[in-house]
Design a protein around this motif. Sequence first.
Motif, PDB file in Angstrom:
ATOM      1  N   VAL A  97      16.936  -7.404 -37.993  1.00 47.37           N
ATOM      2  CA  VAL A  97      15.969  -8.283 -38.656  1.00 47.37           C
ATOM      3  C   VAL A  97      16.612  -9.629 -38.973  1.00 47.37           C
ATOM      4  O   VAL A  97      16.013 -10.693 -38.773  1.00 47.37           O
ATOM      5  CB  VAL A  97      15.418  -7.616 -39.932  1.00 47.37           C
ATOM      6  N   LYS A  98      17.855  -9.603 -39.440  1.00 46.27           N
ATOM      7  CA  LYS A  98      18.542 -10.844 -39.777  1.00 46.27           C
ATOM      8  C   LYS A  98      18.919 -11.624 -38.525  1.00 46.27           C
ATOM      9  O   LYS A  98      18.824 -12.855 -38.500  1.00 46.27           O
ATOM     10  CB  LYS A  98      19.777 -10.535 -40.613  1.00 46.27           C
ATOM     11  N   LEU A  99      19.356 -10.929 -37.498  1.00 48.70           N
ATOM     12  CA  LEU A  99      19.705 -11.619 -36.265  1.00 48.70           C
ATOM     13  C   LEU A  99      18.486 -12.276 -35.638  1.00 48.70           C
ATOM     14  O   LEU A  99      18.542 -13.428 -35.203  1.00 48.70           O
ATOM     15  CB  LEU A  99      20.345 -10.640 -35.276  1.00 48.70           C
ATOM     16  N   ALA A 100      17.373 -11.560 -35.597  1.00 48.64           N
ATOM     17  CA  ALA A 100      16.155 -12.108 -34.989  1.00 48.64           C
ATOM     18  C   ALA A 100      15.614 -13.287 -35.781  1.00 48.64           C
ATOM     19  O   ALA A 100      15.073 -14.243 -35.217  1.00 48.64           O
ATOM     20  CB  ALA A 100      15.091 -11.023 -34.880  1.00 48.64           C
TER      21      ALA A 100
ATOM     22  N   SER B  29       6.018 -14.084 -32.626  1.00 50.49           N
ATOM     23  CA  SER B  29       7.291 -14.738 -32.933  1.00 50.49           C
ATOM     24  C   SER B  29       8.479 -14.038 -32.297  1.00 50.49           C
ATOM     25  O   SER B  29       9.590 -14.578 -32.294  1.00 50.49           O
ATOM     26  CB  SER B  29       7.497 -14.809 -34.445  1.00 50.49           C
ATOM     27  N   ARG B  30       8.247 -12.832 -31.771  1.00 54.27           N
ATOM     28  CA  ARG B  30       9.327 -12.068 -31.132  1.00 54.27           C
ATOM     29  C   ARG B  30       9.014 -11.813 -29.651  1.00 54.27           C
ATOM     30  O   ARG B  30       9.515 -10.856 -29.065  1.00 54.27           O
ATOM     31  CB  ARG B  30       9.542 -10.734 -31.858  1.00 54.27           C
ATOM     32  N   ALA B  31       8.198 -12.669 -29.046  1.00 58.68           N
ATOM     33  CA  ALA B  31       7.806 -12.473 -27.645  1.00 58.68           C
ATOM     34  C   ALA B  31       9.013 -12.440 -26.722  1.00 58.68           C
ATOM     35  O   ALA B  31       8.993 -11.769 -25.681  1.00 58.68           O
ATOM     36  CB  ALA B  31       6.837 -13.574 -27.208  1.00 58.68           C
ATOM     37  N   PHE B  32      10.071 -13.132 -27.100  1.00 63.65           N
ATOM     38  CA  PHE B  32      11.273 -13.179 -26.259  1.00 63.65           C
ATOM     39  C   PHE B  32      11.889 -11.796 -26.062  1.00 63.65           C
ATOM     40  O   PHE B  32      12.654 -11.582 -25.108  1.00 63.65           O
ATOM     41  CB  PHE B  32      12.310 -14.121 -26.878  1.00 63.65           C
ATOM     42  N   MET B  33      11.580 -10.841 -26.948  1.00 66.62           N
ATOM     43  CA  MET B  33      12.229  -9.533 -26.847  1.00 66.62           C
ATOM     44  C   MET B  33      11.248  -8.391 -26.601  1.00 66.62           C
ATOM     45  O   MET B  33      11.638  -7.221 -26.662  1.00 66.62           O
ATOM     46  CB  MET B  33      13.059  -9.246 -28.102  1.00 66.62           C
ATOM     47  N   TRP B  34      10.006  -8.677 -26.279  1.00 70.07           N
ATOM     48  CA  TRP B  34       9.054  -7.599 -26.035  1.00 70.07           C
ATOM     49  C   TRP B  34       9.542  -6.632 -24.953  1.00 70.07           C
ATOM     50  O   TRP B  34       9.263  -5.435 -25.015  1.00 70.07           O
ATOM     51  CB  TRP B  34       7.709  -8.177 -25.603  1.00 70.07           C
ATOM     52  N   HIS B  35      10.231  -7.149 -23.962  1.00 66.31           N
ATOM     53  CA  HIS B  35      10.626  -6.337 -22.805  1.00 66.31           C
ATOM     54  C   HIS B  35      12.049  -5.796 -22.905  1.00 66.31           C
ATOM     55  O   HIS B  35      12.484  -5.059 -22.014  1.00 66.31           O
ATOM     56  CB  HIS B  35      10.520  -7.176 -21.529  1.00 66.31           C
TER      57      HIS B  35
ATOM     58  N   GLN C  90      19.592 -20.389 -32.806  1.00 61.21           N
ATOM     59  CA  GLN C  90      18.696 -19.258 -33.005  1.00 61.21           C
ATOM     60  C   GLN C  90      18.708 -18.331 -31.788  1.00 61.21           C
ATOM     61  O   GLN C  90      18.774 -17.110 -31.924  1.00 61.21           O
ATOM     62  CB  GLN C  90      17.286 -19.769 -33.274  1.00 61.21           C
ATOM     63  N   ARG C  91      18.670 -18.889 -30.598  1.00 59.80           N
ATOM     64  CA  ARG C  91      18.671 -18.075 -29.384  1.00 59.80           C
ATOM     65  C   ARG C  91      19.956 -17.266 -29.266  1.00 59.80           C
ATOM     66  O   ARG C  91      19.917 -16.079 -28.923  1.00 59.80           O
ATOM     67  CB  ARG C  91      18.486 -18.969 -28.155  1.00 59.80           C
ATOM     68  N   HIS C  92      21.086 -17.883 -29.550  1.00 60.61           N
ATOM     69  CA  HIS C  92      22.354 -17.159 -29.464  1.00 60.61           C
ATOM     70  C   HIS C  92      22.390 -16.000 -30.455  1.00 60.61           C
ATOM     71  O   HIS C  92      22.893 -14.907 -30.139  1.00 60.61           O
ATOM     72  CB  HIS C  92      23.517 -18.108 -29.726  1.00 60.61           C
TER      73      HIS C  92
ATOM     74  N   THR D  95      24.851 -26.447 -30.718  1.00 57.08           N
ATOM     75  CA  THR D  95      24.661 -27.879 -30.952  1.00 57.08           C
ATOM     76  C   THR D  95      23.338 -28.196 -31.629  1.00 57.08           C
ATOM     77  O   THR D  95      23.162 -29.287 -32.151  1.00 57.08           O
ATOM     78  CB  THR D  95      24.736 -28.645 -29.620  1.00 57.08           C
ATOM     79  N   ASP D  96      22.374 -27.274 -31.609  1.00 51.34           N
ATOM     80  CA  ASP D  96      21.088 -27.540 -32.244  1.00 51.34           C
ATOM     81  C   ASP D  96      20.509 -26.230 -32.748  1.00 51.34           C
ATOM     82  O   ASP D  96      20.944 -25.144 -32.374  1.00 51.34           O
ATOM     83  CB  ASP D  96      20.126 -28.213 -31.261  1.00 51.34           C
ATOM     84  N   ARG D  97      19.502 -26.317 -33.611  1.00 55.58           N
ATOM     85  CA  ARG D  97      18.961 -25.128 -34.261  1.00 55.58           C
ATOM     86  C   ARG D  97      18.354 -24.139 -33.269  1.00 55.58           C
ATOM     87  O   ARG D  97      18.545 -22.929 -33.392  1.00 55.58           O
ATOM     88  CB  ARG D  97      17.915 -25.548 -35.297  1.00 55.58           C
ATOM     89  N   ALA D  98      17.622 -24.633 -32.274  1.00 50.49           N
ATOM     90  CA  ALA D  98      16.974 -23.738 -31.318  1.00 50.49           C
ATOM     91  C   ALA D  98      18.009 -22.940 -30.520  1.00 50.49           C
ATOM     92  O   ALA D  98      17.842 -21.738 -30.284  1.00 50.49           O
ATOM     93  CB  ALA D  98      16.075 -24.532 -30.379  1.00 50.49           C
ATOM     94  N   THR D  99      19.084 -23.605 -30.104  1.00 47.49           N
ATOM     95  CA  THR D  99      20.137 -22.910 -29.354  1.00 47.49           C
ATOM     96  C   THR D  99      20.858 -21.919 -30.247  1.00 47.49           C
ATOM     97  O   THR D  99      21.154 -20.780 -29.840  1.00 47.49           O
ATOM     98  CB  THR D  99      21.133 -23.925 -28.777  1.00 47.49           C
TER      99      THR D  99
END
Length: 230
Positions: A68-71, A209-215, A90-92, A84-88
């Motif tokens: 939950v915290k990582l996501a 908000s978690r579509a990146f991990m549905w699969h 978050q993805r990492h 280098t930026d918030r989006a990157t």
Amino acid sequence: MAAENSAAPLRLYFVDDGGDARTTAVFASLGIDLPHIDTAMRHWLDFRAELAADARLEIPANSSLHSVKLAGTRGRHIHRSRSTDRATHQRHSQEVILRGLRATATMAGARVRAVYRETDNYGRDRPALYAALLSRLNAELAASGTHGVVILDGDGTEGSLRRAHRALPDAGRHIIGDPVFRPARNLDLLQAADMLAYSAYQSIAKQPSRAFMWHWFGTTFPGAHGPSAM
């Protein structure tokens, strides 16, 4: 509540729950036969060493991983990212879950199972779902002539989960005793089970908000049991 033939091989099940604590309950189990436990632990510790050495993350090897915290990119160590930026950044952080799933998938002899139940009475159906999972695990053990011990994340105060063990009939029982409760922060393979439960839930709930991990669960564990509705 005794299991038959105490000389039988032994399997440990690391179990954690997921869901939204309202309408969907999830449990996931990671089963590993006792001879493979040391190898599985070394495999997970190698994964943790990779995270600690990754300059984009710098997550200490002794810090607890919680999906939950990582996501959500939260937690004590997440701010240490060198992204280098918030989006990157978050993805990492989120991809740590995927990396953990892949580490689990490559453990020798790992057996993954996930079950879920949609409900309008979470307090009733969550322990009922656990009891159904326990029955499935017992059947799996019986089929292979193996005994099993269930290790759960928690402090031992959830009496309903203990009662599920005591309700198992003695005849044909292969689950040994009550669940063993341990805090996930102190047991690495329970943190692996947390990732299983969280990703299994996301594959069902499909939160936007978690579509990146549905699969992630399905593609990482194509041969797993579930997530199965019970």
